[in-house]
Design an enzyme around this catalytic site. Sequence first.
Site, PDB file in Angstrom:
ATOM      1  N   HIS A   1       0.811  -1.218   0.000  1.00  0.00           N
ATOM      2  CA  HIS A   1       0.000   0.000   0.000  1.00  0.00           C
ATOM      3  C   HIS A   1       0.847   1.271   0.000  1.00  0.00           C
ATOM      4  O   HIS A   1       0.323   2.368  -0.187  1.00  0.00           O
ATOM      5  CB  HIS A   1      -0.935  -0.001   1.209  1.00  0.00           C
ATOM      6  CG  HIS A   1      -2.236   0.702   0.951  1.00  0.00           C
ATOM      7  ND1 HIS A   1      -2.569   1.235  -0.275  1.00  0.00           N
ATOM      8  CD2 HIS A   1      -3.285   0.966   1.760  1.00  0.00           C
ATOM      9  CE1 HIS A   1      -3.765   1.796  -0.208  1.00  0.00           C
ATOM     10  NE2 HIS A   1      -4.214   1.655   1.012  1.00  0.00           N
ATOM     11  N   ARG A   2       2.142   1.142   0.222  1.00  0.00           N
ATOM     12  CA  ARG A   2       3.019   2.304   0.118  1.00  0.00           C
ATOM     13  C   ARG A   2       3.203   2.721  -1.335  1.00  0.00           C
ATOM     14  O   ARG A   2       3.502   3.884  -1.623  1.00  0.00           O
ATOM     15  CB  ARG A   2       4.393   1.986   0.739  1.00  0.00           C
ATOM     16  CG  ARG A   2       4.369   1.702   2.227  1.00  0.00           C
ATOM     17  CD  ARG A   2       5.704   1.158   2.710  1.00  0.00           C
ATOM     18  NE  ARG A   2       6.052  -0.107   2.082  1.00  0.00           N
ATOM     19  CZ  ARG A   2       7.134  -0.815   2.379  1.00  0.00           C
ATOM     20  NH1 ARG A   2       7.977  -0.367   3.307  1.00  0.00           N
ATOM     21  NH2 ARG A   2       7.392  -1.960   1.770  1.00  0.00           N
TER      22      ARG A   2
END
Length: 410
Positions: free
Chosen positions: A388-389
């Site tokens: 999700h980064r």
Amino acid sequence: MKTINIPLPKIGESTTEAKIVEWLKKPGDFIKRDELFAVIGTDKVDSEIFSEYEGTLKEILVKESEEVSVGTTICTMEVDDAVEEKVIASNETLKQSVETVSEIKNTKLTPRNSEIVAFLSPVVRKMAAENGLSLEDLQKINGTGENGRIRKQDVENFLKPRKQNTSTPFVEEKLQLKVELDETLEPLSKMRKLIAENMEKSWRSIPHVTTFMDVNVTKLVAYREEIKEKFLQENVVKLTYTHLIMKAVIDAVKVYPTLNSWFNNEELLEKKNINLGFAAALPDGNLIVPNIKNAQNLSVVEIAKQVSEIGTRAKNGKLKPDDIQDTTFTVSNTGMFGSESGTPIISRPQVAVLALGNILRRAWIIEENGEEKILPQSVMTLSLSYDHRIVDGALASKFLTEIKKNMERY
């Protein structure tokens, strides 16, 4: 002089209310920064409040034994105009405003230890808990505050040498297992241990998110059934659903190349070539993930042949080092074992992995000649786990939609 509001701080993550146990100062009293001035508590624990400011207690707004919500103003203070007012009421600061004694790691309280802990500000207590500092560690810190009180800067200076060194890896506590009669306790094989270590590192370091999407693969199933015999005769290799889906994934990666990236310590490397990973069985039954190099240039026939060749080498224990190196994106066919969907773990430094579910017959709404009909269809669930980064939900959904379109084109 100016007046500032002092809110009720939070005790623990789930606390929403607390009461004033005791006021240690009265209106008109001068309070030094980091000085203890009140005790608050819940039905489980009491905790002390140390002043963030230096000034005079002006007004007490909450009486002793009165219970109020976290963030409620409990008193006001007069401070010098030069003191910059902090937004203590913000959620993040409230979490740092007070910490209980039990949160200091490995602490066993004695009368002497209690004196040391009581002398610590809330911020210092939190830092001690987050960084695993014991009371022995705290005793080594030279406090620069009033009367030798340990301040935030003192703890930061103490931690600098530690942060400069390689951080100590997490070590799981080994349990003492009860082994019954006729039970055998065996260590993991070298391969299984390596897999476990890699999966644990990936899970701990990557913020995993998984997005699911159902795909109508009725036409894909019919296409494969129609050409599989001819495909085998012409190419001397079986055509599977996975080969067709791999091609659909490769074409989708070309449209959304961010999914074909490596991420390492705030550096993102978008890879030019697609080295597509897939699971293959080893002689001992464990799975390994080799990859097809430069898959962006391959046809379905070439994909099928390479998967077959690499799979055979894996089964015979003859994989080459190059077979398992430099994977950029992975497809995991968990559906072949009967699962409908899953949440696969990403292998560093990749940023995503796709799991294929089992093909099931489901009731599906189909539009024919402008009318909607409910008909049985073959449906597969895709599960995309992503870092999700790097990948947000919108990109993940667009990527899955592209794969879905490619799978439904047959």
